[in-house]
Design a protein around this motif. Sequence first.
Motif, PDB file in Angstrom:
ATOM      1  N   ASP A   1       0.849  -1.078   0.046  1.00 60.34           N
ATOM      2  CA  ASP A   1      -0.056   0.056  -0.175  1.00 60.34           C
ATOM      3  C   ASP A   1       0.999   1.172   0.097  1.00 60.34           C
ATOM      4  O   ASP A   1       1.992   1.326   0.655  1.00 60.34           O
ATOM      5  N   ALA A   2       0.430   2.399  -0.700  1.00 62.18           N
ATOM      6  CA  ALA A   2       1.046   3.439  -0.491  1.00 62.18           C
ATOM      7  C   ALA A   2       1.412   4.223   0.635  1.00 62.18           C
ATOM      8  O   ALA A   2       2.275   5.059   0.782  1.00 62.18           O
ATOM      9  N   GLY A   3       0.668   3.752   1.762  1.00 61.90           N
ATOM     10  CA  GLY A   3       0.722   4.118   2.966  1.00 61.90           C
ATOM     11  C   GLY A   3       1.820   3.569   3.944  1.00 61.90           C
ATOM     12  O   GLY A   3       2.148   3.993   5.027  1.00 61.90           O
ATOM     13  N   THR A   4       2.449   2.430   3.288  1.00 64.06           N
ATOM     14  CA  THR A   4       3.414   1.926   4.107  1.00 64.06           C
ATOM     15  C   THR A   4       4.806   2.740   4.453  1.00 64.06           C
ATOM     16  O   THR A   4       5.273   3.643   3.616  1.00 64.06           O
ATOM     17  N   GLU A   5       5.433   2.875   5.716  1.00 60.65           N
ATOM     18  CA  GLU A   5       6.314   3.822   5.902  1.00 60.65           C
ATOM     19  C   GLU A   5       7.519   2.849   5.804  1.00 60.65           C
ATOM     20  O   GLU A   5       7.690   1.668   6.461  1.00 60.65           O
ATOM     21  N   TYR A   6       8.670   3.464   5.312  1.00 64.69           N
ATOM     22  CA  TYR A   6      10.048   2.813   5.367  1.00 64.69           C
ATOM     23  C   TYR A   6      10.916   3.516   6.130  1.00 64.69           C
ATOM     24  O   TYR A   6      10.955   4.782   6.037  1.00 64.69           O
ATOM     25  N   SER A   7      11.815   3.044   6.827  1.00 66.10           N
ATOM     26  CA  SER A   7      13.073   3.746   7.325  1.00 66.10           C
ATOM     27  C   SER A   7      14.105   4.054   6.369  1.00 66.10           C
ATOM     28  O   SER A   7      14.507   3.332   5.378  1.00 66.10           O
ATOM     29  N   ASP A   8      14.673   5.279   6.568  1.00 62.94           N
ATOM     30  CA  ASP A   8      15.669   5.684   5.685  1.00 62.94           C
ATOM     31  C   ASP A   8      16.843   4.966   5.737  1.00 62.94           C
ATOM     32  O   ASP A   8      17.307   4.487   6.667  1.00 62.94           O
ATOM     33  N   GLY A   9      17.595   4.848   4.551  1.00 59.21           N
ATOM     34  CA  GLY A   9      18.931   4.056   4.535  1.00 59.21           C
ATOM     35  C   GLY A   9      19.127   3.523   3.209  1.00 59.21           C
ATOM     36  O   GLY A   9      18.556   3.797   2.365  1.00 59.21           O
ATOM     37  N   THR A  10      20.313   2.745   3.259  1.00 62.15           N
ATOM     38  CA  THR A  10      20.729   2.127   2.285  1.00 62.15           C
ATOM     39  C   THR A  10      20.710   0.564   2.617  1.00 62.15           C
ATOM     40  O   THR A  10      21.020   0.006   3.256  1.00 62.15           O
ATOM     41  N   TYR A  11      19.816  -0.053   1.441  1.00 64.72           N
ATOM     42  CA  TYR A  11      19.460  -1.673   1.510  1.00 64.72           C
ATOM     43  C   TYR A  11      19.946  -2.224   0.248  1.00 64.72           C
ATOM     44  O   TYR A  11      20.074  -1.848  -0.515  1.00 64.72           O
ATOM     45  N   THR A  12      20.548  -3.544   0.697  1.00 63.57           N
ATOM     46  CA  THR A  12      21.032  -4.340  -0.349  1.00 63.57           C
ATOM     47  C   THR A  12      20.432  -5.598  -0.135  1.00 63.57           C
ATOM     48  O   THR A  12      20.121  -6.376   0.940  1.00 63.57           O
ATOM     49  N   ALA A  13      19.981  -6.299  -1.570  1.00 58.95           N
ATOM     50  CA  ALA A  13      19.424  -7.806  -1.754  1.00 58.95           C
ATOM     51  C   ALA A  13      19.575  -8.189  -2.725  1.00 58.95           C
ATOM     52  O   ALA A  13      20.067  -7.605  -3.566  1.00 58.95           O
ATOM     53  N   GLU A  14      19.641  -9.646  -2.955  1.00 62.18           N
ATOM     54  CA  GLU A  14      20.087 -10.265  -4.038  1.00 62.18           C
ATOM     55  C   GLU A  14      18.521 -10.879  -4.552  1.00 62.18           C
ATOM     56  O   GLU A  14      17.640 -11.097  -3.790  1.00 62.18           O
ATOM     57  N   GLY A  15      18.632 -11.054  -5.881  1.00 63.94           N
ATOM     58  CA  GLY A  15      17.485 -11.650  -6.715  1.00 63.94           C
ATOM     59  C   GLY A  15      17.821 -12.613  -7.812  1.00 63.94           C
ATOM     60  O   GLY A  15      19.129 -12.605  -8.034  1.00 63.94           O
TER      61      GLY A  15
ATOM     62  N   ALA B   1      14.369  -9.082  -5.226  1.00 66.83           N
ATOM     63  CA  ALA B   1      15.305  -8.319  -4.481  1.00 66.83           C
ATOM     64  C   ALA B   1      14.465  -7.019  -3.892  1.00 66.83           C
ATOM     65  O   ALA B   1      14.735  -6.852  -2.682  1.00 66.83           O
ATOM     66  N   LEU B   2      13.611  -6.426  -4.896  1.00 72.40           N
ATOM     67  CA  LEU B   2      12.917  -5.176  -4.140  1.00 72.40           C
ATOM     68  C   LEU B   2      12.116  -5.668  -3.091  1.00 72.40           C
ATOM     69  O   LEU B   2      11.959  -4.861  -1.928  1.00 72.40           O
ATOM     70  N   ASP B   3      11.282  -6.705  -3.250  1.00 72.13           N
ATOM     71  CA  ASP B   3      10.399  -7.313  -2.364  1.00 72.13           C
ATOM     72  C   ASP B   3      11.417  -7.410  -0.860  1.00 72.13           C
ATOM     73  O   ASP B   3      10.627  -7.282   0.223  1.00 72.13           O
ATOM     74  N   SER B   4      12.463  -7.942  -1.053  1.00 73.66           N
ATOM     75  CA  SER B   4      13.265  -8.260   0.401  1.00 73.66           C
ATOM     76  C   SER B   4      13.603  -6.847   0.919  1.00 73.66           C
ATOM     77  O   SER B   4      13.493  -6.873   2.023  1.00 73.66           O
ATOM     78  N   ILE B   5      14.030  -5.951  -0.036  1.00 74.21           N
ATOM     79  CA  ILE B   5      14.466  -4.344   0.613  1.00 74.21           C
ATOM     80  C   ILE B   5      13.198  -3.690   1.232  1.00 74.21           C
ATOM     81  O   ILE B   5      13.123  -3.451   2.226  1.00 74.21           O
ATOM     82  N   LYS B   6      11.938  -4.014   0.714  1.00 69.63           N
ATOM     83  CA  LYS B   6      10.737  -3.371   1.205  1.00 69.63           C
ATOM     84  C   LYS B   6      10.480  -3.991   2.607  1.00 69.63           C
ATOM     85  O   LYS B   6      10.015  -3.457   3.820  1.00 69.63           O
ATOM     86  N   SER B   7      10.554  -5.344   2.754  1.00 70.75           N
ATOM     87  CA  SER B   7      10.332  -6.075   4.136  1.00 70.75           C
ATOM     88  C   SER B   7      11.564  -5.643   5.256  1.00 70.75           C
ATOM     89  O   SER B   7      11.236  -5.088   6.204  1.00 70.75           O
ATOM     90  N   GLU B   8      12.803  -5.466   4.665  1.00 72.80           N
ATOM     91  CA  GLU B   8      13.741  -5.096   5.437  1.00 72.80           C
ATOM     92  C   GLU B   8      13.625  -3.593   6.126  1.00 72.80           C
ATOM     93  O   GLU B   8      13.754  -3.339   7.243  1.00 72.80           O
ATOM     94  N   ALA B   9      13.294  -2.679   5.012  1.00 74.53           N
ATOM     95  CA  ALA B   9      13.102  -1.324   5.486  1.00 74.53           C
ATOM     96  C   ALA B   9      11.734  -0.949   6.119  1.00 74.53           C
ATOM     97  O   ALA B   9      11.611   0.069   6.419  1.00 74.53           O
ATOM     98  N   ARG B  10      10.932  -1.782   6.208  1.00 78.32           N
ATOM     99  CA  ARG B  10       9.478  -1.211   6.830  1.00 78.32           C
ATOM    100  C   ARG B  10       9.869  -0.897   8.149  1.00 78.32           C
ATOM    101  O   ARG B  10      10.543  -1.655   8.939  1.00 78.32           O
ATOM    102  N   ALA B  11       9.256   0.452   8.537  1.00 75.95           N
ATOM    103  CA  ALA B  11       9.697   0.970   9.838  1.00 75.95           C
ATOM    104  C   ALA B  11       8.845   0.096  10.950  1.00 75.95           C
ATOM    105  O   ALA B  11       8.054  -0.145  10.770  1.00 75.95           O
TER     106      ALA B  11
END
Length: 161
Positions: A60-74, A151-161
């Motif tokens: 959802d567009a309302g999901t909040e993410y923590s600022d930072g740099t994230y790395t993931a493999e796909g 990889a983007l899905d992994s980053i979204k999961s990791e960055a969720r605030a």
Amino acid sequence: MLTRRTTHTTLALAASLSLAGALAGCAAEAEDSAATPPQPTTDASSSGAGDGSTDTLAGDAGTEYSDGTYTAEGSYQSPAGQENITLEVTLAGGTVTEVSLTSDATNPSSKQYQGQFISALEGAVVGKNLDEISIDKLAGSSLTSIGFTEALDSIKSEARA
């Protein structure tokens, strides 16, 4: 007096009309369901709060993410075999400010497609909200997007605030 041929013709005609009526009914039903897209549902009981509130659904567009740099493999399956990529995304306020994608492809065809994808990636994602990014094909490369999305899905999961 009806002959046997007339009886068969009459039965065949009746069956055809019956089938045509049934198909017309199905078509109308399909048309009605196409005109009204299904509405997403949320299950308030799935919320751990127990107060009737619902969790924000992933994506959802309302999901909040923590600022930072994230790395993931796909990874994805190409005609040449398994291909792997590494995605690095920098977020600020849920918006992508920097992106890089590295490849370890050795097959010339895979290298070419991944290179095309990489060269167009920055323009496709920088400045966009993380939840608005959806790439099926980019710069002629359709398989690389499978690994990118993983990889983007992994980053979204990791960055969720």
